[in-house]
Motif scaffolding. Structure first.
Motif, PDB file in Angstrom:
ATOM      1  N   ASN A 132       0.795  -1.363   0.064  1.00  0.00           N
ATOM      2  CA  ASN A 132      -0.128   0.027   0.180  1.00  0.00           C
ATOM      3  C   ASN A 132       0.816   1.360   0.091  1.00  0.00           C
ATOM      4  O   ASN A 132       0.324   2.429   0.058  1.00  0.00           O
ATOM      5  N   GLY A 133       2.157   1.205   0.004  1.00  0.00           N
ATOM      6  CA  GLY A 133       2.796   2.313  -0.138  1.00  0.00           C
ATOM      7  C   GLY A 133       3.052   2.973   1.018  1.00  0.00           C
ATOM      8  O   GLY A 133       3.212   4.371   1.212  1.00  0.00           O
ATOM      9  N   LEU A 134       2.822   2.377   2.274  1.00  0.00           N
ATOM     10  CA  LEU A 134       2.664   3.146   3.309  1.00  0.00           C
ATOM     11  C   LEU A 134       3.885   3.036   4.294  1.00  0.00           C
ATOM     12  O   LEU A 134       4.737   2.119   4.191  1.00  0.00           O
ATOM     13  N   ASP A 135       4.386   4.332   4.694  1.00  0.00           N
ATOM     14  CA  ASP A 135       5.898   4.384   5.116  1.00  0.00           C
ATOM     15  C   ASP A 135       5.834   4.050   6.574  1.00  0.00           C
ATOM     16  O   ASP A 135       6.042   4.839   7.367  1.00  0.00           O
ATOM     17  N   TYR A 136       6.189   3.005   7.063  1.00  0.00           N
ATOM     18  CA  TYR A 136       6.155   2.547   8.603  1.00  0.00           C
ATOM     19  C   TYR A 136       7.318   1.491   8.549  1.00  0.00           C
ATOM     20  O   TYR A 136       7.102   0.482   7.790  1.00  0.00           O
ATOM     21  N   THR A 137       7.792   1.240   9.463  1.00  0.00           N
ATOM     22  CA  THR A 137       8.845   0.117   9.775  1.00  0.00           C
ATOM     23  C   THR A 137       8.185  -1.001  10.752  1.00  0.00           C
ATOM     24  O   THR A 137       7.767  -0.545  11.920  1.00  0.00           O
ATOM     25  N   VAL A 138       8.346  -2.176  10.379  1.00  0.00           N
ATOM     26  CA  VAL A 138       7.926  -3.289  11.168  1.00  0.00           C
ATOM     27  C   VAL A 138       9.119  -4.084  11.960  1.00  0.00           C
ATOM     28  O   VAL A 138      10.080  -4.313  10.864  1.00  0.00           O
ATOM     29  N   LEU A 139       8.920  -4.163  13.197  1.00  0.00           N
ATOM     30  CA  LEU A 139      10.398  -4.729  13.701  1.00  0.00           C
ATOM     31  C   LEU A 139       9.789  -6.186  14.455  1.00  0.00           C
ATOM     32  O   LEU A 139       8.657  -6.271  15.183  1.00  0.00           O
ATOM     33  N   SER A 140      10.279  -7.362  14.096  1.00  0.00           N
ATOM     34  CA  SER A 140       9.911  -8.679  14.665  1.00  0.00           C
ATOM     35  C   SER A 140      10.701  -8.516  16.042  1.00  0.00           C
ATOM     36  O   SER A 140      11.775  -9.337  16.431  1.00  0.00           O
ATOM     37  N   LEU A 141      10.281  -7.637  17.033  1.00  0.00           N
ATOM     38  CA  LEU A 141      10.647  -7.607  18.319  1.00  0.00           C
ATOM     39  C   LEU A 141       9.643  -7.522  19.628  1.00  0.00           C
ATOM     40  O   LEU A 141       8.680  -6.893  19.228  1.00  0.00           O
ATOM     41  N   ALA A 142      10.078  -8.117  20.604  1.00  0.00           N
ATOM     42  CA  ALA A 142       9.124  -8.027  21.745  1.00  0.00           C
ATOM     43  C   ALA A 142       9.804  -6.867  22.900  1.00  0.00           C
ATOM     44  O   ALA A 142      11.001  -6.902  22.907  1.00  0.00           O
ATOM     45  N   LEU A 143       8.833  -6.127  23.378  1.00  0.00           N
ATOM     46  CA  LEU A 143       9.280  -5.167  24.290  1.00  0.00           C
ATOM     47  C   LEU A 143       8.827  -5.524  25.644  1.00  0.00           C
ATOM     48  O   LEU A 143       7.592  -5.989  25.896  1.00  0.00           O
ATOM     49  N   GLY A 167       2.484 -24.004  22.197  1.00  0.00           N
ATOM     50  CA  GLY A 167       4.059 -23.876  22.160  1.00  0.00           C
ATOM     51  C   GLY A 167       4.478 -22.663  22.302  1.00  0.00           C
ATOM     52  O   GLY A 167       3.841 -21.920  23.176  1.00  0.00           O
ATOM     53  N   ARG A 168       5.943 -22.623  22.297  1.00  0.00           N
ATOM     54  CA  ARG A 168       6.763 -21.347  22.685  1.00  0.00           C
ATOM     55  C   ARG A 168       7.809 -21.308  21.753  1.00  0.00           C
ATOM     56  O   ARG A 168       8.101 -22.175  21.113  1.00  0.00           O
ATOM     57  N   ARG A 169       8.157 -19.918  21.628  1.00  0.00           N
ATOM     58  CA  ARG A 169       9.273 -19.496  20.679  1.00  0.00           C
ATOM     59  C   ARG A 169      10.345 -18.909  21.631  1.00  0.00           C
ATOM     60  O   ARG A 169       9.858 -17.845  22.234  1.00  0.00           O
ATOM     61  N   GLU A 170      11.548 -18.830  21.339  1.00  0.00           N
ATOM     62  CA  GLU A 170      12.269 -17.769  21.753  1.00  0.00           C
ATOM     63  C   GLU A 170      12.357 -16.523  20.885  1.00  0.00           C
ATOM     64  O   GLU A 170      12.709 -16.844  19.840  1.00  0.00           O
ATOM     65  N   VAL A 171      12.150 -15.649  21.388  1.00  0.00           N
ATOM     66  CA  VAL A 171      12.104 -14.199  20.833  1.00  0.00           C
ATOM     67  C   VAL A 171      13.271 -13.075  21.290  1.00  0.00           C
ATOM     68  O   VAL A 171      13.254 -13.230  22.564  1.00  0.00           O
ATOM     69  N   GLU A 172      13.520 -12.173  20.787  1.00  0.00           N
ATOM     70  CA  GLU A 172      14.363 -11.274  21.019  1.00  0.00           C
ATOM     71  C   GLU A 172      13.616 -10.172  21.805  1.00  0.00           C
ATOM     72  O   GLU A 172      12.291  -9.732  21.422  1.00  0.00           O
TER      73      GLU A 172
END
Length: 316
Positions: free
Chosen positions: A150-161, A191-196
Motif C-alpha cells: 500500500n506504499g505506507l511508510d512505516y517500519t515493522v520490527l520482529s521484536l518483543a518489548l 507451544g513456545r518460541r524464543e524471541v528477542e
C-alpha cells in the motif's frame, strides 16, 4: 527453540502447508472423528480491501482503503473482513487518530502491533514516523506486506518489548494467534518460541526517535512494557493508548507505574468525550479494554476530533 507443551499441535500451527493439508482431510471426515464443515474452512490466502475513515481535514491524496493479504486463518484479518474498522476497537481508533492529529511532533510506536492496523492508520493519515513492534514472525510478515503493497511508510520490527533485554519465551496461544504473550499463564499454550526482547527506552536511545504516541497491546505484559519505557514518560510525555486486561494484576501495576508521572487516565468506552478516572479498572464485561493515558487534560478540540473520527469509522 524452547520445548513445546503440545508438540503435535504446535507443529501443525507453525507449518501452513501441514495445517492446510490437515484441514482438507478433515472436511471429508464425520464430525465425531474430528471432521469440519467445508463452509467453515478458511481460504488459504485472504485478500480484501479495508476502507479507511476520512474526515474533512484529511488531504485528498491519502488512501481511501488499504489492501490486505494474509494467511486465511489469522484472526484479525478474518475479523476485519467481516466487520471492517467499525467493528474493531472504534472508540480507541477514533481517539488514536485524534492524537495523531493533535499530539506534538514525534513518532508513533505501535507495541504489540499484530498486523499493524494502528500503524497503517497513522501512516495513512499523517506524515509521522511510525514503528510497529510484533514478535510473532508470521504476523509481522503480514504487517510488512500491508505496508509495502500500500506504499505506507512505516517500519515493522520482529521484536518483543518488556522491562529487560535479551530473549524470552513467546507463548503461542491455543485460543488465537492474536493472544500470543510473554506472560506466564495468560492463555492455554500450544507451544513456545524464543524471541528477542528489548526495552522501549534502550531501543529509543539507539534509534534516536522522539516518541509522541505509544500504543501498547501485549496481552497482559503492558506493565512490563511501560516499566521499560519510564524514561520516555519523564523525557517526552507521550500519549499512551494501552489495553488493560482483568488478569495478572495489570490495572494495579499500571497505576503504580503511572501515578508518579501525573498522567490523566481515560477509559475509552462509549462516545467521547470521556471523563478522567481516579483509578484504572478492568472487568470482563467492559466492551472496550483500551485506555488513554494522557500527559495532561486533553483540550475540547481533541474530543471534537475524536467524535468526528468515531463517526467516520462508523461510515466506513
Amino acid at each position: 527453540m524452547l520445548p513445546d507443551p503440545d508438540p503435535v499441535r504446535a507443529f501443525v500451527r507453525r507449518h501452513p502447508a501441514v495445517r492446510e493439508a490437515t484441514r482438507r482431510i478433515r472436511v471429508h471426515l464425520p464430525e465425531r472423528f474430528g471432521g469440519i464443515d467445508p463452509a467453515r474452512l478458511p481460504p488459504r490466502v485472504r485478500r480484501f480491501e479495508l476502507p479507511l475513515p476520512r474526515r474533512g481535514v484529511t488531504p485528498p491524496h491519502q488512501p481511501d482503503a488499504i489492501r490486505v493479504e494474509a494467511p486465511g486463518d489469522l484472526w484479525l484479518p478474518r475479523h476485519l473482513q467481516r466487520g471492517g474498522l467499525a467493528g474493531y476497537e472504534p472508540e480507541s481508533l477514533a481517539c488514536f487518530l485524534a492524537a495523531v492529529e493533535h499530539a506534538r511532533s514525534g513518532a508513533v510506536l505501535d507495541v504489540g502491533a499484530n498486523i499493524g492496523i494502528y500503524s497503517a492508520l497513522a501512516a495513512a493519515r499523517s506524515d509521522r514516523a511510525v514503528f510497529s513492534f510484533e514478535p510473532t514472525v508470521e504476523v509481522a510478515t503480514v504487517a510488512r506486506t500491508i505496508a509495502e503493497e500500500n506504499g505506507l511508510d512505516y517500519t515493522v520490527l520482529s521484536l518483543a518489548l518488556s522491562n529487560h533485554t535479551g530473549t524470552a519465551a513467546l507463548r503461542l496461544s491455543a485460543i488465537s494467534d492474536a493472544s500470543n504473550s510473554l506472560a506466564t499463564g495468560h492463555r492455554p499454550e500450544i507451544g513456545r518460541r524464543e524471541v528477542e526482547v528489548d526495552t522501549l527506552a534502550h531501543w529509543r536511545e539507539r534509534q534516536a526517535v522522539v516518541p509522541a504516541i505509544v500504543k501498547i497491546d501485549t496481552e497482559a505484559t503492558e506493565p512490563e512494557v511501560l516499566a521499560g519505557a519510564l524514561e520516555l514518560l519523564r523525557s517526552f510525555r507521550p500519549w499512551i493508548f494501552c489495553e488493560v486486561r482483568p488478569a495478572l494484576g495489570v490495572a494495579e501495576r499500571l497505576m503504580a507505574l503511572l501515578e508518579p508521572h501525573h498522567y490523566v487516565w481515560f477509559h475509552l468506552e462509549g462516545a467521547p468525550p470521556y471523563a478522567p478516572r481516579t483509578t484504572i479498572t478492568a472487568r470482563e464485561d467492559h466492551h472496550s479494554r483500551l485506555w488513554l493515558f494522557a500527559p495532561g487534560m486533553p483540550p475540547a478540540h481533541f474530543w471534537d476530533a475524536a467524535a468526528e473520527w468515531r463517526t467516520a469509522l462508523a461510515d466506513c
